[in-house]
Each structure stands twice: as C-alpha cells, then as structure tokens.
Design a protein around this motif. Structure first.
Motif, PDB file in Angstrom:
ATOM      1  N   VAL A 126      46.255   3.292  45.074  1.00  0.00           N
ATOM      2  CA  VAL A 126      45.022   3.142  44.293  1.00  0.00           C
ATOM      3  C   VAL A 126      45.337   2.825  42.838  1.00  0.00           C
ATOM      4  CG1 VAL A 126      43.028   4.403  43.395  1.00  0.00           C
ATOM      5  CG2 VAL A 126      43.593   4.539  45.807  1.00  0.00           C
ATOM      6  N   VAL A 127      46.308   3.530  42.252  1.00  0.00           N
ATOM      7  CA  VAL A 127      46.662   3.258  40.858  1.00  0.00           C
ATOM      8  C   VAL A 127      47.182   1.835  40.707  1.00  0.00           C
ATOM      9  CG1 VAL A 127      48.162   3.929  38.947  1.00  0.00           C
ATOM     10  CG2 VAL A 127      47.119   5.683  40.375  1.00  0.00           C
ATOM     11  N   LEU A 150      49.819  16.460  40.770  1.00  0.00           N
ATOM     12  CA  LEU A 150      49.592  17.771  41.383  1.00  0.00           C
ATOM     13  C   LEU A 150      50.092  17.798  42.826  1.00  0.00           C
ATOM     14  CD1 LEU A 150      45.977  18.482  40.079  1.00  0.00           C
ATOM     15  CD2 LEU A 150      48.088  19.523  39.272  1.00  0.00           C
ATOM     16  N   LEU A 151      49.817  16.724  43.559  1.00  0.00           N
ATOM     17  CA  LEU A 151      50.275  16.668  44.950  1.00  0.00           C
ATOM     18  C   LEU A 151      51.797  16.647  45.030  1.00  0.00           C
ATOM     19  CD1 LEU A 151      47.725  14.039  46.297  1.00  0.00           C
ATOM     20  CD2 LEU A 151      47.810  16.448  46.928  1.00  0.00           C
ATOM     21  N   SER A 152      52.423  15.921  44.130  1.00  0.00           N
ATOM     22  CA  SER A 152      53.881  15.821  44.153  1.00  0.00           C
ATOM     23  C   SER A 152      54.544  17.171  43.889  1.00  0.00           C
ATOM     24  CB  SER A 152      54.335  14.789  43.116  1.00  0.00           C
ATOM     25  OG  SER A 152      55.739  14.708  43.071  1.00  0.00           O
ATOM     26  N   LYS A 153      53.951  17.945  42.988  1.00  0.00           N
ATOM     27  CA  LYS A 153      54.519  19.261  42.682  1.00  0.00           C
ATOM     28  C   LYS A 153      54.203  20.298  43.755  1.00  0.00           C
ATOM     29  CE  LYS A 153      54.364  18.668  37.648  1.00  0.00           C
ATOM     30  NZ  LYS A 153      53.800  19.191  36.371  1.00  0.00           N
ATOM     31  N   VAL A 191      57.331  11.175  50.164  1.00  0.00           N
ATOM     32  CA  VAL A 191      57.122  11.823  48.867  1.00  0.00           C
ATOM     33  C   VAL A 191      58.071  11.261  47.820  1.00  0.00           C
ATOM     34  CG1 VAL A 191      57.280  14.026  47.646  1.00  0.00           C
ATOM     35  CG2 VAL A 191      56.184  13.921  49.886  1.00  0.00           C
ATOM     36  N   GLU A 192      59.326  11.066  48.185  1.00  0.00           N
ATOM     37  CA  GLU A 192      60.300  10.532  47.227  1.00  0.00           C
ATOM     38  C   GLU A 192      59.925   9.110  46.807  1.00  0.00           C
ATOM     39  OE1 GLU A 192      63.459  10.675  44.689  1.00  0.00           O
ATOM     40  OE2 GLU A 192      62.568  12.285  45.901  1.00  0.00           O
ATOM     41  N   THR A 193      59.502   8.305  47.766  1.00  0.00           N
ATOM     42  CA  THR A 193      59.082   6.937  47.435  1.00  0.00           C
ATOM     43  C   THR A 193      57.849   6.938  46.544  1.00  0.00           C
ATOM     44  OG1 THR A 193      59.952   6.191  49.571  1.00  0.00           O
ATOM     45  CG2 THR A 193      58.442   4.721  48.418  1.00  0.00           C
ATOM     46  N   ALA A 194      56.905   7.816  46.856  1.00  0.00           N
ATOM     47  CA  ALA A 194      55.681   7.882  46.054  1.00  0.00           C
ATOM     48  C   ALA A 194      55.970   8.363  44.641  1.00  0.00           C
ATOM     49  CB  ALA A 194      54.667   8.804  46.735  1.00  0.00           C
ATOM     50  N   ARG A 195      56.891   9.301  44.490  1.00  0.00           N
ATOM     51  CA  ARG A 195      57.230   9.792  43.153  1.00  0.00           C
ATOM     52  C   ARG A 195      57.820   8.684  42.287  1.00  0.00           C
ATOM     53  NH1 ARG A 195      60.063  15.629  44.742  1.00  0.00           N
ATOM     54  NH2 ARG A 195      58.100  16.786  45.064  1.00  0.00           N
ATOM     55  N   LYS A 196      58.722   7.909  42.853  1.00  0.00           N
ATOM     56  CA  LYS A 196      59.298   6.804  42.089  1.00  0.00           C
ATOM     57  C   LYS A 196      58.240   5.763  41.747  1.00  0.00           C
ATOM     58  CE  LYS A 196      63.909   7.290  44.158  1.00  0.00           C
ATOM     59  NZ  LYS A 196      64.957   6.621  44.985  1.00  0.00           N
ATOM     60  N   SER A 197      57.387   5.479  42.708  1.00  0.00           N
ATOM     61  CA  SER A 197      56.338   4.489  42.467  1.00  0.00           C
ATOM     62  C   SER A 197      55.358   4.961  41.407  1.00  0.00           C
ATOM     63  CB  SER A 197      55.604   4.193  43.770  1.00  0.00           C
ATOM     64  OG  SER A 197      54.539   3.298  43.562  1.00  0.00           O
ATOM     65  N   ILE A 198      55.001   6.234  41.455  1.00  0.00           N
ATOM     66  CA  ILE A 198      54.029   6.764  40.499  1.00  0.00           C
ATOM     67  C   ILE A 198      54.600   6.792  39.086  1.00  0.00           C
ATOM     68  CG2 ILE A 198      52.841   8.899  39.840  1.00  0.00           C
ATOM     69  CD1 ILE A 198      52.320   9.357  42.817  1.00  0.00           C
ATOM     70  N   LEU A 233      54.209   3.364  37.872  1.00  0.00           N
ATOM     71  CA  LEU A 233      52.794   3.088  37.642  1.00  0.00           C
ATOM     72  C   LEU A 233      52.283   3.797  36.399  1.00  0.00           C
ATOM     73  CD1 LEU A 233      51.461   3.335  41.301  1.00  0.00           C
ATOM     74  CD2 LEU A 233      51.692   1.266  39.924  1.00  0.00           C
ATOM     75  N   ARG A 234      52.837   4.951  36.108  1.00  0.00           N
ATOM     76  CA  ARG A 234      52.440   5.662  34.882  1.00  0.00           C
ATOM     77  C   ARG A 234      52.807   4.848  33.652  1.00  0.00           C
ATOM     78  NH1 ARG A 234      54.827   9.123  31.223  1.00  0.00           N
ATOM     79  NH2 ARG A 234      53.420  10.693  30.302  1.00  0.00           N
ATOM     80  N   ARG A 235      53.994   4.269  33.645  1.00  0.00           N
ATOM     81  CA  ARG A 235      54.381   3.430  32.504  1.00  0.00           C
ATOM     82  C   ARG A 235      53.497   2.190  32.416  1.00  0.00           C
ATOM     83  NH1 ARG A 235      59.616   5.011  34.418  1.00  0.00           N
ATOM     84  NH2 ARG A 235      59.758   3.070  35.619  1.00  0.00           N
ATOM     85  N   ARG A 236      53.180   1.601  33.560  1.00  0.00           N
ATOM     86  CA  ARG A 236      52.293   0.430  33.549  1.00  0.00           C
ATOM     87  C   ARG A 236      50.897   0.794  33.058  1.00  0.00           C
ATOM     88  NH1 ARG A 236      52.058  -2.317  39.201  1.00  0.00           N
ATOM     89  NH2 ARG A 236      50.396  -3.397  38.058  1.00  0.00           N
ATOM     90  N   LEU A 237      50.426   1.962  33.462  1.00  0.00           N
ATOM     91  CA  LEU A 237      49.098   2.391  33.037  1.00  0.00           C
ATOM     92  C   LEU A 237      49.055   2.632  31.531  1.00  0.00           C
ATOM     93  CD1 LEU A 237      46.233   3.221  33.918  1.00  0.00           C
ATOM     94  CD2 LEU A 237      47.092   5.544  34.243  1.00  0.00           C
TER      95      LEU A 237
END
Length: 363
Positions: free
Chosen positions: A122-123, A160-163, A180-187, A190-194
């Motif tokens: 979604v992000v 929150l979900l990751s933690k 979870v590991e893939t999503a953490r790296k992706s997020i 995405l945080r830097r892009r956001l």
C-alpha cells in the motif's frame, strides 16, 4: 313572475299541484326535483363504487394474507426440519472439529504477516504519482497531503506489526520469517521514499494559498507520524526544506541555455520566501497544534481513511492484531509554548510579507 316555491317544504304531489301554484312554478319545481334526483343518483353510484373497490381491496388482502401464511408455514417447516436432533448433533460435531483450528495461534502469526506485507504494498502504491490513492485500493482519489498522511499511517502500522513478532514465532514459522524480513527491508526503503516525497511536496508552493496551506498542514502531520517528531521539530524541518528550496531557486541555471538567471532567480527565491512566511503565520501555532493534537485523540486503527483502504482488509485482519496495535495512539510532543513564541517572533513580518507578495504578483 312569481318565484318558485321551496321544494324542501313540499311533501306530496298535492302540495305541488296546489291551486296557489302557477304552471311556470310547477315546471320550476319539476326541474328542481329532477336536479336533486340526478345529484342523489350520482352520489349513490359513487358510494357504491367506493364500497365495491374497498371490497375488492379487502379480498386482495385476504388472498395476500393466505399466501404469506403459507410462506410462513413453509419456512417454519424447514426450520423445524433443520433443528432436528440428528441435524443439530452433526453440526455440533463439525463445530467441535473447526473450533480448535480457529483458535490456532499460528493463524494470528500468518494473518499479521499477511497484513505487514499488504502495508508495504500500500505504501509503495501510494507513492505512485497521480494515481496513488486508486492504486492503493482507496475508494476516492486523495490529494497530495492526504496521500502523504495516509502513507505515514500505514507506515506506523507496519512498524507496529514488525515489532510484534517474537523470536520464537519466527523460528517456528520459517515462511513467516522470510515474509517479515522482506517486508522490513521494503518498508525501510519506502520510509526513505516517503520522507523524500514529503520534502519534494514542501519545496513547492502553489498559487492557491488556502489549498496550499491545507495540504502543507497534512504533509507536516504526515512527517510527524513518520518520524515521531514533535511540533517544534516539524516546524524546524519545514523551514529547513524551504530554506534549501530558496537556495536552490536562487542559484539555479536555465534548463535550456545552462546560464545563470540572476534576476529571475531572485524573484523566484523571494516569492518562495514570502509564501513561506505566510504559510508559517497561517499554520503556527494554532492550526498545526490542533492538527497534531487531533492525531492523538483516537487509536490509529479507528481512522476512517485508513479503514477504507481495501488492500489492507482491516475488517478481517484486525481480529488477529494484539491490544498493543488495536489501542495504539501516536504520541506526539506538541510544544505549544515554543510554537507560540515562534509565532510572536514572526508576527512583525506579516505586513511586509503581504506587501512583498502583492508586489511580486503584480510585477
């Protein structure tokens, strides 16, 4: 000519043909009697027709009631058949087998991993320029400020979900650990892009002042959520971004000739400076403080915009989230006093800024 007598006083034919009535009077009485007869006949026909229609309506109601009664009896018969001892016993046996599967703790782990993966998607789709809201599964097209704010909310949810995953859960479910590991790296990317998208948006100044300030306020709230920053840090970031934008506009070269345009660059930089002053005076301290305080009034998952994102399916997955996620409310330092002091220090520049803005628009 004598007037016609009142026919209400005539009770028999002898009264009509009395010696004191002339022939014209008798004819007038005859016409009046015919008029009364026709009027009463018409009213009688109307009354009979109404009664007949009422009778037909009653008959239709009786027929419909009979049909409804038959339908109710058939429904009760089916319900009685389904509530038999053998049927209920088989259903209880099936539920006894299904209930342990529904209470399996592994389901919660898989559901939270699926929701975390959906947050990353979604992000990423929200950052798509122009069609981010539609691509993310939202039912309406959001503005740039709304899109940034929604992206920050989803980012906080993913954090929150990751933690929330324990080491034992990840060791017990290797597939979930990989997701979870893939999503953490992706997020993280995405945080830097956001954050970069927020900076690009804050660098621009639209001509529509009310719309610009509205979306700027939402972008600042998005930055506060994404970085857990207070009001003073948000204002500092906004002024830093605008300062860099003014410097870039002042020393920018022409895209076609590659030459430095001194006068035009000065006007662009000054216009950006004036609009920055006007935006700060409009947002600080009240609007920014109120907007940040509104983020803390209710839990994150109860936001209407966040729940309307179809790709997250919060109506399904929220039952697997723990209380720490369901009741999470962003903690944001407001720093109202510091914002009020900053507003007072900038207040004396408002007349000059307004005059400069008018001069730049008329130039």
């Amino acid at each position: 000519m004598a007037a016609a007598p009142d026919i209400a006083n005539l009770t028999s034919s002898a009264d009509v043909f009395a010696t004191n009535h002339t022939l014209p009077q008798i004819r007038a009485i005859h016409r009046a009697l015919h008029v009364q007869i026709d009027d009463k006949a018409a009213r009688l026909r109307t009354q009979v027709g109404s009664s007949y229609r009422g009778l037909l309506g009653t008959a239709d109601s009786i027929v419909q009631m009979r049909k409804d009664n038959d339908a109710v009896q058939a429904l009760l018969a089916r319900m009685g058949h389904r509530c038999g001892r053998a049927v209920v016993g088989r259903k209880l046996e099936g539920y006894a087998v299904f209930a342990p599967e529904a209470e399996d703790p592994r389901m919660a782990v898989f559901a939270r991993a699926r929701l975390l993966d959906a947050c990353a998607l979604v992000v990423g789709k929200l950052l798509l320029k122009g069609r981010g809201a539609v691509a993310a599964g939202h039912d309406t097209r959001l503005g740039p400020g709304d899109r940034l704010l929604l992206g920050s909310e989803v980012l906080v949810l993913s954090r929150l979900l990751s933690k929330g995953f324990t080491r034992e859960e990840l060791e017990r479910e290797p597939d979930v650990a990989l997701v979870v590991e893939t999503a953490r790296k992706s997020i993280e990317g995405l945080r830097r892009r956001l954050l970069r998208s927020m900076e690009k948006f804050l660098e621009k100044t639209a001509d529509n002042q009310a719309q610009r300030q509205q979306h700027t306020l939402k972008a600042l709230c998005a930055y506060s959520l994404a970085t857990s920053s207070g009001a003073r840090d948000v204002l500092k970031h906004f002024l830093t971004v605008r300062s860099k934008a003014m410097s870039a506009a002042l020393y920018a070269d022409d895209a076609e000739t590659g030459r430095h345009q001194g006068g035009a660059n000065v006007l662009k930089s000054q216009l950006l400076y004036v609009r920055t002053l006007l935006d700060v005076q409009a947002l600080v301290p009240f609007k920014l403080s109120d907007a940040l305080a509104k983020l803390k009034k209710r839990p994150l998952l109860q936001g209407d915009v966040l729940r309307n994102v179809e790709a997250l399916r919060l109506d399904v997955y929220e039952r697997w989230c723990g209380d720490d996620i369901l009741t999470f409310t962003p903690f944001i330092l407001n720093h109202y006093t510091q914002l009020e002091d900053s507003f007072k220090s900038l207040n004396h520049t408002q007349p000059a800024a307004a005059a400069s803005s008018h001069h730049l628009h008329t130039a």
